[in-house]
Design a protein around this motif. Structure first.
Motif, PDB file in Angstrom:
ATOM      1  N   SER A 176     -13.164  -2.830  -8.990  1.00 51.02           N
ATOM      2  CA  SER A 176     -13.758  -3.841  -8.115  1.00 51.02           C
ATOM      3  C   SER A 176     -12.867  -5.079  -8.123  1.00 51.02           C
ATOM      4  CB  SER A 176     -15.169  -4.218  -8.573  1.00 51.02           C
ATOM      5  OG  SER A 176     -15.129  -4.841  -9.847  1.00 51.02           O
ATOM      6  N   ILE A 177     -12.956  -5.867  -7.073  1.00 53.18           N
ATOM      7  CA  ILE A 177     -12.216  -7.124  -7.009  1.00 53.18           C
ATOM      8  C   ILE A 177     -13.156  -8.233  -6.563  1.00 53.18           C
ATOM      9  CG2 ILE A 177      -9.927  -6.131  -6.578  1.00 53.18           C
ATOM     10  CD1 ILE A 177     -10.333  -6.769  -3.606  1.00 53.18           C
ATOM     11  N   THR A 178     -12.820  -9.453  -6.937  1.00 56.41           N
ATOM     12  CA  THR A 178     -13.555 -10.636  -6.502  1.00 56.41           C
ATOM     13  C   THR A 178     -12.623 -11.496  -5.663  1.00 56.41           C
ATOM     14  OG1 THR A 178     -14.920 -10.620  -8.507  1.00 56.41           O
ATOM     15  CG2 THR A 178     -14.834 -12.675  -7.244  1.00 56.41           C
ATOM     16  N   ILE A 179     -12.982 -11.720  -4.415  1.00 52.01           N
ATOM     17  CA  ILE A 179     -12.160 -12.529  -3.518  1.00 52.01           C
ATOM     18  C   ILE A 179     -12.452 -13.997  -3.757  1.00 52.01           C
ATOM     19  CG2 ILE A 179     -11.532 -13.001  -1.126  1.00 52.01           C
ATOM     20  CD1 ILE A 179     -10.779 -10.202  -2.049  1.00 52.01           C
ATOM     21  N   LYS A 180     -11.429 -14.755  -4.004  1.00 54.85           N
ATOM     22  CA  LYS A 180     -11.580 -16.183  -4.281  1.00 54.85           C
ATOM     23  C   LYS A 180     -12.009 -16.936  -3.024  1.00 54.85           C
ATOM     24  CE  LYS A 180      -7.917 -15.782  -7.731  1.00 54.85           C
ATOM     25  NZ  LYS A 180      -6.522 -16.133  -8.091  1.00 54.85           N
ATOM     26  N   GLU A 280       6.764  -7.236  -9.402  1.00 51.58           N
ATOM     27  CA  GLU A 280       6.050  -8.066 -10.377  1.00 51.58           C
ATOM     28  C   GLU A 280       6.285  -9.555 -10.099  1.00 51.58           C
ATOM     29  OE1 GLU A 280       4.003  -6.922 -12.491  1.00 51.58           O
ATOM     30  OE2 GLU A 280       4.504  -4.834 -12.856  1.00 51.58           O
ATOM     31  N   GLU A 281       7.515  -9.915  -9.786  1.00 55.90           N
ATOM     32  CA  GLU A 281       7.841 -11.315  -9.496  1.00 55.90           C
ATOM     33  C   GLU A 281       7.181 -11.770  -8.196  1.00 55.90           C
ATOM     34  OE1 GLU A 281      12.060 -11.645  -9.465  1.00 55.90           O
ATOM     35  OE2 GLU A 281      12.303 -11.167 -11.597  1.00 55.90           O
ATOM     36  N   TRP A 282       7.173 -10.910  -7.209  1.00 54.37           N
ATOM     37  CA  TRP A 282       6.543 -11.221  -5.920  1.00 54.37           C
ATOM     38  C   TRP A 282       5.056 -11.500  -6.111  1.00 54.37           C
ATOM     39  CZ3 TRP A 282       6.361  -6.997  -1.492  1.00 54.37           C
ATOM     40  CH2 TRP A 282       5.858  -7.567  -0.319  1.00 54.37           C
ATOM     41  N   ALA A 283       4.370 -10.618  -6.830  1.00 53.05           N
ATOM     42  CA  ALA A 283       2.935 -10.786  -7.065  1.00 53.05           C
ATOM     43  C   ALA A 283       2.645 -12.062  -7.853  1.00 53.05           C
ATOM     44  CB  ALA A 283       2.386  -9.561  -7.801  1.00 53.05           C
ATOM     45  N   ALA A 284       3.466 -12.329  -8.867  1.00 55.56           N
ATOM     46  CA  ALA A 284       3.248 -13.515  -9.698  1.00 55.56           C
ATOM     47  C   ALA A 284       3.431 -14.794  -8.889  1.00 55.56           C
ATOM     48  CB  ALA A 284       4.206 -13.494 -10.892  1.00 55.56           C
ATOM     49  N   ASP A 285       4.423 -14.815  -8.011  1.00 52.64           N
ATOM     50  CA  ASP A 285       4.660 -16.006  -7.198  1.00 52.64           C
ATOM     51  C   ASP A 285       3.498 -16.252  -6.238  1.00 52.64           C
ATOM     52  OD1 ASP A 285       7.143 -17.920  -6.378  1.00 52.64           O
ATOM     53  OD2 ASP A 285       5.965 -17.422  -4.606  1.00 52.64           O
ATOM     54  N   ALA A 286       2.987 -15.183  -5.629  1.00 53.79           N
ATOM     55  CA  ALA A 286       1.847 -15.336  -4.731  1.00 53.79           C
ATOM     56  C   ALA A 286       0.623 -15.850  -5.490  1.00 53.79           C
ATOM     57  CB  ALA A 286       1.539 -14.012  -4.051  1.00 53.79           C
ATOM     58  N   ALA A 287       0.410 -15.321  -6.688  1.00 56.31           N
ATOM     59  CA  ALA A 287      -0.740 -15.749  -7.495  1.00 56.31           C
ATOM     60  C   ALA A 287      -0.654 -17.222  -7.861  1.00 56.31           C
ATOM     61  CB  ALA A 287      -0.842 -14.892  -8.754  1.00 56.31           C
ATOM     62  N   ALA A 288       0.555 -17.726  -8.082  1.00 57.00           N
ATOM     63  CA  ALA A 288       0.745 -19.105  -8.526  1.00 57.00           C
ATOM     64  C   ALA A 288       0.750 -20.110  -7.377  1.00 57.00           C
ATOM     65  CB  ALA A 288       2.043 -19.215  -9.314  1.00 57.00           C
ATOM     66  N   ASN A 289       1.106 -19.663  -6.158  1.00 58.97           N
ATOM     67  CA  ASN A 289       1.390 -20.624  -5.097  1.00 58.97           C
ATOM     68  C   ASN A 289       0.581 -20.466  -3.817  1.00 58.97           C
ATOM     69  OD1 ASN A 289       3.780 -22.097  -6.300  1.00 58.97           O
ATOM     70  ND2 ASN A 289       4.541 -19.993  -6.395  1.00 58.97           N
ATOM     71  N   VAL A 302      -1.198  -7.774   1.506  1.00 61.35           N
ATOM     72  CA  VAL A 302      -1.805  -7.005   0.417  1.00 61.35           C
ATOM     73  C   VAL A 302      -1.338  -7.510  -0.947  1.00 61.35           C
ATOM     74  CG1 VAL A 302      -1.977  -4.706  -0.633  1.00 61.35           C
ATOM     75  CG2 VAL A 302      -2.130  -4.962   1.846  1.00 61.35           C
ATOM     76  N   ILE A 303      -0.120  -8.051  -1.037  1.00 64.05           N
ATOM     77  CA  ILE A 303       0.367  -8.570  -2.319  1.00 64.05           C
ATOM     78  C   ILE A 303      -0.565  -9.664  -2.836  1.00 64.05           C
ATOM     79  CG2 ILE A 303       1.849 -10.449  -1.462  1.00 64.05           C
ATOM     80  CD1 ILE A 303       2.818  -7.957  -4.232  1.00 64.05           C
ATOM     81  N   ALA A 304      -1.263 -10.325  -1.934  1.00 63.49           N
ATOM     82  CA  ALA A 304      -2.267 -11.312  -2.332  1.00 63.49           C
ATOM     83  C   ALA A 304      -3.626 -10.654  -2.523  1.00 63.49           C
ATOM     84  CB  ALA A 304      -2.365 -12.415  -1.276  1.00 63.49           C
ATOM     85  N   LEU A 305      -4.025  -9.839  -1.570  1.00 68.69           N
ATOM     86  CA  LEU A 305      -5.386  -9.302  -1.540  1.00 68.69           C
ATOM     87  C   LEU A 305      -5.724  -8.494  -2.785  1.00 68.69           C
ATOM     88  CD1 LEU A 305      -7.736  -9.385   0.516  1.00 68.69           C
ATOM     89  CD2 LEU A 305      -6.952  -7.166   1.332  1.00 68.69           C
ATOM     90  N   HIS A 306      -4.794  -7.697  -3.288  1.00 71.04           N
ATOM     91  CA  HIS A 306      -5.120  -6.858  -4.449  1.00 71.04           C
ATOM     92  C   HIS A 306      -5.339  -7.706  -5.708  1.00 71.04           C
ATOM     93  CE1 HIS A 306      -0.901  -7.169  -5.937  1.00 71.04           C
ATOM     94  NE2 HIS A 306      -1.422  -6.803  -7.086  1.00 71.04           N
ATOM     95  N   GLN A 307      -4.933  -8.996  -5.634  1.00 74.22           N
ATOM     96  CA  GLN A 307      -5.152  -9.914  -6.756  1.00 74.22           C
ATOM     97  C   GLN A 307      -6.388 -10.787  -6.566  1.00 74.22           C
ATOM     98  OE1 GLN A 307      -1.247 -11.408  -8.577  1.00 74.22           O
ATOM     99  NE2 GLN A 307      -0.708 -11.292  -6.415  1.00 74.22           N
ATOM    100  N   GLY A 308      -7.147 -10.519  -5.507  1.00 76.59           N
ATOM    101  CA  GLY A 308      -8.337 -11.313  -5.234  1.00 76.59           C
ATOM    102  C   GLY A 308      -8.064 -12.557  -4.412  1.00 76.59           C
ATOM    103  N   ILE A 309      -6.829 -12.731  -3.969  1.00 74.24           N
ATOM    104  CA  ILE A 309      -6.480 -13.858  -3.096  1.00 74.24           C
ATOM    105  C   ILE A 309      -6.808 -13.452  -1.662  1.00 74.24           C
ATOM    106  CG2 ILE A 309      -4.615 -15.350  -2.271  1.00 74.24           C
ATOM    107  CD1 ILE A 309      -3.133 -14.626  -4.910  1.00 74.24           C
ATOM    108  N   PRO A 310      -7.600 -14.215  -0.936  1.00 70.10           N
ATOM    109  CA  PRO A 310      -7.976 -13.816   0.424  1.00 70.10           C
ATOM    110  C   PRO A 310      -6.761 -13.690   1.341  1.00 70.10           C
ATOM    111  CG  PRO A 310      -8.648 -16.088  -0.037  1.00 70.10           C
ATOM    112  CD  PRO A 310      -8.199 -15.502  -1.330  1.00 70.10           C
ATOM    113  N   LYS A 353     -17.945  -8.659   2.979  1.00 69.85           N
ATOM    114  CA  LYS A 353     -17.950  -7.199   3.011  1.00 69.85           C
ATOM    115  C   LYS A 353     -16.795  -6.590   2.226  1.00 69.85           C
ATOM    116  CE  LYS A 353     -20.027  -6.957   7.647  1.00 69.85           C
ATOM    117  NZ  LYS A 353     -19.807  -6.486   9.044  1.00 69.85           N
ATOM    118  N   VAL A 354     -15.713  -7.331   2.062  1.00 65.56           N
ATOM    119  CA  VAL A 354     -14.494  -6.771   1.487  1.00 65.56           C
ATOM    120  C   VAL A 354     -14.737  -6.248   0.070  1.00 65.56           C
ATOM    121  CG1 VAL A 354     -12.110  -7.246   0.825  1.00 65.56           C
ATOM    122  CG2 VAL A 354     -13.041  -8.231   2.929  1.00 65.56           C
ATOM    123  N   GLN A 355     -15.432  -7.042  -0.737  1.00 66.10           N
ATOM    124  CA  GLN A 355     -15.643  -6.662  -2.132  1.00 66.10           C
ATOM    125  C   GLN A 355     -16.469  -5.379  -2.232  1.00 66.10           C
ATOM    126  OE1 GLN A 355     -15.520 -11.158  -4.035  1.00 66.10           O
ATOM    127  NE2 GLN A 355     -17.479 -10.278  -3.571  1.00 66.10           N
TER     128      GLN A 355
END
Length: 449
Positions: A176-180, A280-289, A302-310, A353-355
Motif C-alpha cells: 500500500s502507499i500513502t499519497i502526500k 536510486e539517485e533519481w528517486a532520491a532527488d525527487a523525494a528531496a526536491n 512514476v518516479i515520484a508516485l511510487h514514493q507517495g509523492i503525488p 482513489k489512488v491509494q
C-alpha cells in the motif's frame, strides 16, 4: 544458484541484482548520438527489485538474432521480458522467434503493452504475433499494463493475460502507499517533457506540444520548481555541457516550444534541470526536491508516485491513458485542449482513489508473479484482487472563467494562423523554385554559328 535471463533489460545491473543504471564513461558522447529513454531503466530496476535471483544476464531484442548471445540449454531457471511497447503496427519481433523457441523453462513478460496514438484495432506484424504466441505457451499468464493491451492480445487469440500495470508503480515493494498532501500555492513542482510525440505516440502532436508549452510557462514561474530530463537529448546535453554548447541546446528546447525570450523558462533550463542515469539517485532527488510531479513522461511521474509523492498525468496516447485509468491517477486529457491554471489544477486533483486502487493492483501483481512461479520478494497483499475491472479516467476538472478561456484560445488561434501562413509561404517558395528549374530545363539550347 537461481539464474535469470532477461530479454530487453537495457541497462547495467548493480552488485546484488536489485538496481539498474546506465553505465556511461562519457554521457556527452552518448547523447550526442541520440536520446536514451531512462524510463525503460526504471522499469528494469523495479522488476529487479521484485525478483530474487543470484545471477542475471540480459540481451536486447535488437541483438536477439545473435546466437552467440543465447543462453546455453538448461542454464537459466526462467526468462523474463522487460515490459515495454511490444504490440504496435511498426515493431516486428520476427527476429526474436528463433531464440524464443530455443529457450527452456518459463518465459514471462512483465508489463507489456500495446502502443497507439488513440484507441484503435491494431494490425500487428506476423512475426510479432508468432513471438507472443510462443511466449503465451511458455507462461501461465502474460502481464499486460492495461485493458487496451489485454484487448489487443485477445484479438490475436491470446487469452492468458493478467492486467498488472507497469512494474515501476510497485518499485517500493509496498502493498500500500500513502499519497502526500499538496499545498497548491507553495508546492515544489517537478516537470517532465516529451518533445517528440507524434504518430503512435500522440493522438494529436500539435495539441500535445502546445499543452507542454503552457505547462513550461506555468511551472517556470515557480522558482522552487525544476525540470527532470528523462533521457531527452537536448535537455541532457544542456545539463552536462557548458558554454556555447549548453546555450545552443537550451535554445533548441525553447525554439521547439516557441518560448524564445521567455525569461523564466530560460532560467529554469539553465539552473533548474536534472538528469539521472542511476535510478536510486533519481528517486532520491525527487523525494528531496519535489512536492508534486506534473508532466508528459510516464516514468518521470512514476518516479515520484511510487514514493507517495503525488503526480498528475497529461494523457496523450494509449499507454498513458490506460495506465492513468488503471491506477485512477488524476490526469489532464490533451484532447480537451484547455488553458492551464496551475494552482487550480493542484487544488482539484483528487488522489483519494489512488491509494485504494493501488492496493488492489498490487495484489494482482503479487498473484501474477506467484502463479508464474517467479522467485520474488513481494510482501503479502493487504487487499484482494478485484473481481471486476476498476479502470476509469480520473480527469481533473478545472473551471475556467471567460477571460482565461478567451485569452487562451485567442493566442492559440494566432499561433496556428501564423503556422499556416508559414506553411503557405514555404509551399509558394517551393512552387516558384520548381517553376524556375523547369523553365530552365525546357529552354531551347543556343546553337553556335
Amino acid at each position: 544458484m537461481k539464474k535469470l535471463f532477461v530479454l530487453n533489460g537495457g541497462a547495467a545491473v548493480k552488485p546484488g541484482n536489485k538496481s539498474a543504471y546506465l553505465k556511461f564513461e562519457d554521457p556527452l558522447a552518448a547523447f550526442n548520438k541520440g536520446g536514451i529513454n531512462t524510463g525503460d531503466v526504471l522499469v528494469y530496476d523495479a522488476t529487479l527489485k521484485a525478483l530474487a535471483y543470484d545471477d542475471i544476464r540480459n540481451v536486447q531484442f535488437s541483438h536477439a538474432g545473435n546466437e552467440k548471445l543465447w543462453p546455453q540449454d538448461g542454464t537459466y531457471d526462467a526468462t523474463v521480458v522487460r515490459g515495454s511497447n511490444y504490440l504496435t503496427e511498426t515493431v516486428d519481433l520476427a527476429h526474436v522467434v528463433p531464440l524464443l523457441k530455443k529457450l527452456k523453462g518459463p518465459v514471462v513478460a512483465i508489463g507489456v503493452g500495446a502502443q497507439a496514438g488513440k484507441y484503435k484495432k491494431l494490425n500487428v506484424p506476423k512475426g510479432t504475433v508468432e513471438a507472443w504466441k510462443i511466449i503465451a505457451d511458455k507462461c501461465e499468464t502474460i502481464g499486460v499494463r492495461g485493458f487496451y493491451s489485454a484487448e489487443i492480445f485477445n484479438d490475436l487469440g491470446i487469452k492468458n493475460v493478467r492486467v498488472i500495470g507497469c512494474p515501476s508503480f510497485y518499485r517500493s515493494l509496498k502493498p500500500s502507499i500513502t499519497i502526500k498532501s499538496i499545498d497548491p500555492a507553495q508546492a515544489r513542482i517537478g516537470l517532465t517533457l516529451n518533445k517528440y510525440l507524434s504518430a503512435d505516440y500522440a493522438s494529436n502532436a500539435t495539441k500535445t506540444n502546445r499543452m507542454q508549452r503552457a505547462l513550461i510557462d506555468a511551472v517556470a514561474k515557480r522558482p522552487s520548481s525544476k525540470l527532470y530530463s528523462q533521457g531527452e537529448r537536448e535537455e541532457t546535453l544542456a545539463i552536462f555541457s557548458s558554454g556555447k554548447e549548453k546555450q545552443d541546446n537550451i535554445k533548441a528546447i525553447l525554439t521547439k516550444f516557441n518560448l524564445l525570450g521567455h525569461t523564466e523558462a530560460e532560467e529554469m533550463l539553465n539552473n533548474r534541470m536534472s538528469a539521472f542515469f542511476d535510478i536510486e539517485e533519481w528517486a532520491a532527488d525527487a523525494a528531496a526536491n519535489v512536492d508534486v510531479m506534473v508532466g508528459f513522461r510516464l516514468h518521470g511521474n512514476v518516479i515520484a508516485l511510487h514514493q507517495g509523492i503525488p503526480a498528475i498525468f497529461f494523457t496523450y496516447d494509449s499507454r498513458i491513458r490506460e495506465l492513468a485509468s488503471l491506477f485512477a491517477i488524476p490526469s489532464i486529457e490533451i484532447e480537451d485542449y484547455l488553458p492551464i491554471n496551475l494552482e487550480k489544477l493542484l487544488e482539484r486533483a483528487d488522489f483519494s482513489k489512488v491509494q485504494h486502487i493501488y492496493r488492489i493492483n498490487y495484489a494482482e501483481y503479487h498473484r501474477f508473479l506467484t502463479e508464474n512461479k517467479l522467485n520474488h520478494v513481494l510482501p503479502k497483499p493487504v487487499a484482494a484482487p478485484a473481481d471486476k475491472p476498476l479502470s476509469a479516467p480520473n480527469l481533473v476538472q478545472v473551471p475556467h472563467n471567460i477571460h482565461e478561456a478567451v485569452s487562451w484560445f485567442r493566442s492559440e488561434i494566432d499561433f496556428m494562423t501564423g503556422e499556416v501562413e508559414t506553411l503557405r509561404n514555404r509551399a509558394w517558395n517551393l512552387e516558384t523554385t520548381l517553376r524556375s528549374v523547369n523553365s530552365k530545363q525546357e529552354a531551347p539550347a543556343k546553337v553556335a554559328v
